[in-house]
Scaffold this motif. Structure first.
Motif, PDB file in Angstrom:
ATOM      1  N   ILE A   1      -6.936   2.899  10.033  1.00 25.14           N
ATOM      2  CA  ILE A   1      -7.252   2.896  11.413  1.00 25.14           C
ATOM      3  C   ILE A   1      -6.830   2.771  12.036  1.00 25.14           C
ATOM      4  CG2 ILE A   1      -9.749   2.690  11.632  1.00 25.14           C
ATOM      5  CD1 ILE A   1     -10.546   2.744   8.695  1.00 25.14           C
TER       6      ILE A   1
ATOM      7  N   PRO B   1      -5.560  -1.159   8.465  1.00 24.90           N
ATOM      8  CA  PRO B   1      -6.491  -1.431   7.680  1.00 24.90           C
ATOM      9  C   PRO B   1      -6.957  -2.471   7.086  1.00 24.90           C
ATOM     10  CG  PRO B   1      -4.129  -1.979   6.365  1.00 24.90           C
ATOM     11  CD  PRO B   1      -4.137  -2.354   8.005  1.00 24.90           C
ATOM     12  N   SER B   2      -8.021  -2.924   5.872  1.00 22.41           N
ATOM     13  CA  SER B   2      -8.433  -3.895   5.227  1.00 22.41           C
ATOM     14  C   SER B   2      -7.313  -4.888   4.807  1.00 22.41           C
ATOM     15  CB  SER B   2      -9.296  -3.868   4.172  1.00 22.41           C
ATOM     16  OG  SER B   2      -8.334  -3.242   2.824  1.00 22.41           O
TER      17      SER B   2
ATOM     18  N   ALA C   1     -10.317  11.986   1.391  1.00 28.72           N
ATOM     19  CA  ALA C   1     -10.171  10.436   2.408  1.00 28.72           C
ATOM     20  C   ALA C   1      -9.007   9.804   1.479  1.00 28.72           C
ATOM     21  CB  ALA C   1     -10.830   9.362   2.841  1.00 28.72           C
ATOM     22  N   PRO C   2      -7.445   9.816   1.770  1.00 24.05           N
ATOM     23  CA  PRO C   2      -6.460   9.570   0.618  1.00 24.05           C
ATOM     24  C   PRO C   2      -6.995   8.387  -0.177  1.00 24.05           C
ATOM     25  CG  PRO C   2      -5.603  10.427   2.332  1.00 24.05           C
ATOM     26  CD  PRO C   2      -6.866  10.562   3.133  1.00 24.05           C
ATOM     27  N   GLY C   3      -6.944   7.577   0.540  1.00 22.28           N
ATOM     28  CA  GLY C   3      -7.262   5.886   0.092  1.00 22.28           C
ATOM     29  C   GLY C   3      -8.348   6.211  -0.567  1.00 22.28           C
TER      30      GLY C   3
ATOM     31  N   ILE D   1     -16.942   6.696   6.678  1.00 22.76           N
ATOM     32  CA  ILE D   1     -15.914   6.945   7.584  1.00 22.76           C
ATOM     33  C   ILE D   1     -16.281   8.478   7.096  1.00 22.76           C
ATOM     34  CG2 ILE D   1     -13.776   8.376   7.416  1.00 22.76           C
ATOM     35  CD1 ILE D   1     -12.160   6.308   5.913  1.00 22.76           C
TER      36      ILE D   1
ATOM     37  N   ASN E   1      -1.292   6.716   2.534  1.00 27.59           N
ATOM     38  CA  ASN E   1      -2.598   7.101   2.897  1.00 27.59           C
ATOM     39  C   ASN E   1      -2.847   5.850   4.368  1.00 27.59           C
ATOM     40  OD1 ASN E   1      -5.451   5.819   2.567  1.00 27.59           O
ATOM     41  ND2 ASN E   1      -4.899   3.523   1.107  1.00 27.59           N
ATOM     42  N   PRO E   2      -3.426   6.380   4.560  1.00 28.90           N
ATOM     43  CA  PRO E   2      -3.469   6.182   6.546  1.00 28.90           C
ATOM     44  C   PRO E   2      -4.207   5.232   6.872  1.00 28.90           C
ATOM     45  CG  PRO E   2      -4.699   8.811   5.875  1.00 28.90           C
ATOM     46  CD  PRO E   2      -4.378   7.885   4.795  1.00 28.90           C
TER      47      PRO E   2
ATOM     48  N   ALA F   1      -7.490   8.637  12.048  1.00 30.46           N
ATOM     49  CA  ALA F   1      -9.074   7.721  12.419  1.00 30.46           C
ATOM     50  C   ALA F   1      -8.899   6.874  13.093  1.00 30.46           C
ATOM     51  CB  ALA F   1      -9.097   7.033  10.549  1.00 30.46           C
TER      52      ALA F   1
ATOM     53  N   THR G   1      -4.555  14.281  11.322  1.00 30.72           N
ATOM     54  CA  THR G   1      -5.499  13.859  11.841  1.00 30.72           C
ATOM     55  C   THR G   1      -5.689  12.703  12.458  1.00 30.72           C
ATOM     56  OG1 THR G   1      -5.826  14.472   9.506  1.00 30.72           O
ATOM     57  CG2 THR G   1      -6.822  15.953  11.208  1.00 30.72           C
TER      58      THR G   1
ATOM     59  N   LEU H   1     -16.990  10.973   4.601  1.00 31.11           N
ATOM     60  CA  LEU H   1     -15.532  10.506   2.957  1.00 31.11           C
ATOM     61  C   LEU H   1     -15.413   9.341   2.583  1.00 31.11           C
ATOM     62  CD1 LEU H   1     -12.258  12.556   5.742  1.00 31.11           C
ATOM     63  CD2 LEU H   1     -13.591  13.567   4.370  1.00 31.11           C
ATOM     64  N   ARG H   2     -16.114   8.396   3.433  1.00 37.08           N
ATOM     65  CA  ARG H   2     -16.388   7.315   2.828  1.00 37.08           C
ATOM     66  C   ARG H   2     -18.221   6.375   2.962  1.00 37.08           C
ATOM     67  NH1 ARG H   2     -12.341   2.044   4.122  1.00 37.08           N
ATOM     68  NH2 ARG H   2     -13.014   2.407   5.780  1.00 37.08           N
TER      69      ARG H   2
ATOM     70  N   ILE I   1     -12.789  10.486  12.102  1.00 44.13           N
ATOM     71  CA  ILE I   1     -11.092  11.247  11.694  1.00 44.13           C
ATOM     72  C   ILE I   1     -11.498  12.220  13.019  1.00 44.13           C
ATOM     73  CG2 ILE I   1      -9.676  12.799  10.233  1.00 44.13           C
ATOM     74  CD1 ILE I   1      -9.917  10.445   9.585  1.00 44.13           C
TER      75      ILE I   1
ATOM     76  N   ARG J   1       0.953  -0.888  -0.040  1.00 44.30           N
ATOM     77  CA  ARG J   1      -0.166  -0.085  -0.084  1.00 44.30           C
ATOM     78  C   ARG J   1       0.697   1.208  -0.065  1.00 44.30           C
ATOM     79  NH1 ARG J   1      -5.295   0.273   3.746  1.00 44.30           N
ATOM     80  NH2 ARG J   1      -5.757   2.919   3.719  1.00 44.30           N
TER      81      ARG J   1
ATOM     82  N   LEU K   1      -0.303  13.128   8.261  1.00 46.47           N
ATOM     83  CA  LEU K   1      -1.242  13.721   8.675  1.00 46.47           C
ATOM     84  C   LEU K   1      -1.281  14.145   9.573  1.00 46.47           C
ATOM     85  CD1 LEU K   1      -4.323  12.363   6.144  1.00 46.47           C
ATOM     86  CD2 LEU K   1      -2.642  14.487   6.149  1.00 46.47           C
TER      87      LEU K   1
HETATM   88  P1  AMP Z   1      -9.186   1.212   5.010  1.00 49.91           P
HETATM   89  O1  AMP Z   1      -8.754   1.518   6.246  1.00 49.91           O
HETATM   90  O2  AMP Z   1      -7.815   0.084   4.076  1.00 49.91           O
HETATM   91  O3  AMP Z   1     -10.353   0.574   4.553  1.00 49.91           O
HETATM   92  O4  AMP Z   1      -8.370   2.183   4.711  1.00 49.91           O
HETATM   93  C1  AMP Z   1      -8.326   3.752   5.442  1.00 49.91           C
HETATM   94  C2  AMP Z   1      -9.184   4.326   5.004  1.00 49.91           C
HETATM   95  O5  AMP Z   1      -9.531   5.794   5.666  1.00 49.91           O
HETATM   96  C3  AMP Z   1      -8.862   5.187   3.962  1.00 49.91           C
HETATM   97  O6  AMP Z   1      -9.422   5.456   2.779  1.00 49.91           O
HETATM   98  C4  AMP Z   1      -7.897   6.609   3.851  1.00 49.91           C
HETATM   99  O7  AMP Z   1      -7.408   7.044   3.389  1.00 49.91           O
HETATM  100  C5  AMP Z   1      -8.786   7.376   5.006  1.00 49.91           C
HETATM  101  N1  AMP Z   1      -8.557   7.473   6.378  1.00 49.91           N
HETATM  102  C6  AMP Z   1      -7.264   6.951   7.557  1.00 49.91           C
HETATM  103  N2  AMP Z   1      -6.683   8.248   8.405  1.00 49.91           N
HETATM  104  C7  AMP Z   1      -8.014   9.829   8.104  1.00 49.91           C
HETATM  105  C8  AMP Z   1      -7.291  10.682   7.521  1.00 49.91           C
HETATM  106  N3  AMP Z   1      -6.498  10.973   8.809  1.00 49.91           N
HETATM  107  N4  AMP Z   1      -7.897  11.374   7.221  1.00 49.91           N
HETATM  108  C9  AMP Z   1      -8.566  11.471   6.271  1.00 49.91           C
HETATM  109  N5  AMP Z   1      -9.022   9.444   5.423  1.00 49.91           N
HETATM  110  C10 AMP Z   1      -7.994   8.579   6.619  1.00 49.91           C
END
Ligand code: AMP
Ligand code: MG
Length: 354
Positions: A72, A149-150, A235-237, A190, A69-70, A126, A124, A201-202, A107, A65, A122
């Motif tokens: 959680i 993450p997943s 959300a960068p991801g 999110i 891409n931050p 999650a 911030t 954001l999601r 967030i 990854r 960032l």
């Molecule tokens: P995943 O855990 O693989 O489902 O992905 C986590 C998602 O949370 C990704 O889309 C990240 O970009 C988003 N995310 C995590 N931390 C932050 C943050 N501080 N600000 C915005 N988005 C975040």
């Protein structure tokens, strides 16, 4: 690295001594800087110590990854949030009361102890408190803060079964906790509480309508409403191509008669051109299709079934070597928003309106 798999139940009131031992061992691995994949109610997570920058690096490497891409951070008790955020706004308390433990990620402004490797640079972070009892036990045994993450390789559909975690992560993690199929099947909603009004954001199982009942107002990230606009999502991801099967997926939108007619014609032409064709359809329309592989994703009368099966069905097309996949469209308010968000990403936004 040898990957050990242990079976556990996701939602036991009381775990057996064997399950408890597996969860303790998982906790020790994470405390020691290793990685453990585990079931949550949304999808399987790939867990490492959220306060250890080395663990974060390992997560990025195991997933392949991009490190902007931050991740959680998962906690097991609401009280634990204070250590990783610099302030707990009133809205966070309200949302936690309404939806935690559960499929909602907030967030918030991060505290200094959260390494920038975890937050993709960032300021911030999650945070989520998952509903799955096994996940919470593992987090507790891990020291309280698990970045997860997943548990898929980057770009692949999120795993909803331990078998898919194995496919992607065997030899890359110390342990996989196998808790069978997950309940929801799509990643958490999110919501960004660092902006006013809060912003989704999601999309996920916790819908905009549900959030509106608790918050005074809530917006949807504009990039999500118009994903073809090229605007960067917050959300960068969400900017990455995601959830994608190996075959080419196309979403066909329109009245059911026309959709079936279009898909059958296109699939026949593809078959002549040497493709192995597939259809991703609802129970209600399944009998209408002709293709090499026809898969039922669930019932239109039960959107939760579609959410739960979507990622598994995308992987099954890969397993069967399907090269061209046509899908019905499931747009609708509520959970349909989350389903379509994932489906359109999987399709790389290839949509045909008939
Ligand atoms: P995943 O855990 O693989 O489902 O992905 C986590 C998602 O949370 C990704 O889309 C990240 O970009 C988003 N995310 C995590 N931390 C932050 C943050 N501080 N600000 C915005 N988005 C975040
Ligand atoms: Mg993911």
């Amino acid at each position: 690295m040898k990957t050990v798999t242990e079976r556990i139940r996701q939602d036991a009131e009381k775990f057996t001594p064997e399950e408890d031992q597996a969860l303790r061992l998982g906790g020790e691995i994470i405390r020691g800087g290793g990685l453990v994949a585990f079931p949550t109610e949304t999808v399987y997570g790939l867990g490492g110590d959220a306060l250890n920058r080395e663990s974060a690096r390992k997560i990025y490497a195991a997933k392949g990854r991009p490190s902007d891409n931050p991740l959680i951070v998962h906690i097991s008790r609401f009280e634990d949030i204070g250590k990783i955020v610099s302030e707990v706004p009133e809205n966070a308390v309200r949302l936690a009361d309404a939806f935690w433990p559960g499929p909602l990620t907030m967030i918030l402004k991060k505290a200094a102890c959260v390494p920038k490797e975890v937050t993709g640079g960032l300021d911030t972070v999650a945070v989520r408190l998952p509903a799955s009892a096994a996940a919470r036990k593992l987090i507790e045994y891990s020291g309280g803060y698990v970045a997860a993450p997943s548990a898929n390789r980057s770009g692949r559909p999120s795993p909803t079964l331990a078998r898919y975690v194995q496919e992607d992560m065997d030899g890359r993690v110390e342990m996989i906790l196998d808790g069978g199929q997950v309940g929801i099947g799509l990643e958490s909603t999110i919501v960004d509480l660092t902006v006013s009004p809060p912003q989704i954001l999601r999309p996920g199982y916790v819908t905009e309508e549900m959030l509106e009942q608790v918050l005074e107002g809530v917006d949807m990230d504009a990039a999500l409403l118009n994903e073809d606009s090229g605007q960067a999502p917050k959300a960068p991801g969400m900017k990455y191509r995601h959830y994608a099967p190996k075959g080419e997926l196309v979403v066909v939108e329109g009245s059911s008669d026309r959709v079936a007619e279009y898909i059958n014609r296109a699939a026949e032409a593809d078959r002549h051109a040497g493709e192995k064709t597939g259809v991703l359809g609802s129970r209600e329309l399944l009998a209408e299709y002709r293709a090499d592989v026809i898969k039922c994703v669930g019932s239109r009368g039960d959107e939760e079934s579609i959410a739960r099966n979507l990622f598994a069905v995308l992987r099954e097309f890969d397993e069967e070597g399907v090269t061209k996949i046509y899908s019905e469209s499931f747009s609708s308010p509520g959970l349909g928003q989350a389903i379509m968000n994932r489906l359109l990403k999987a399709a790389g936004h290839r949509v045909i309106r008939v």
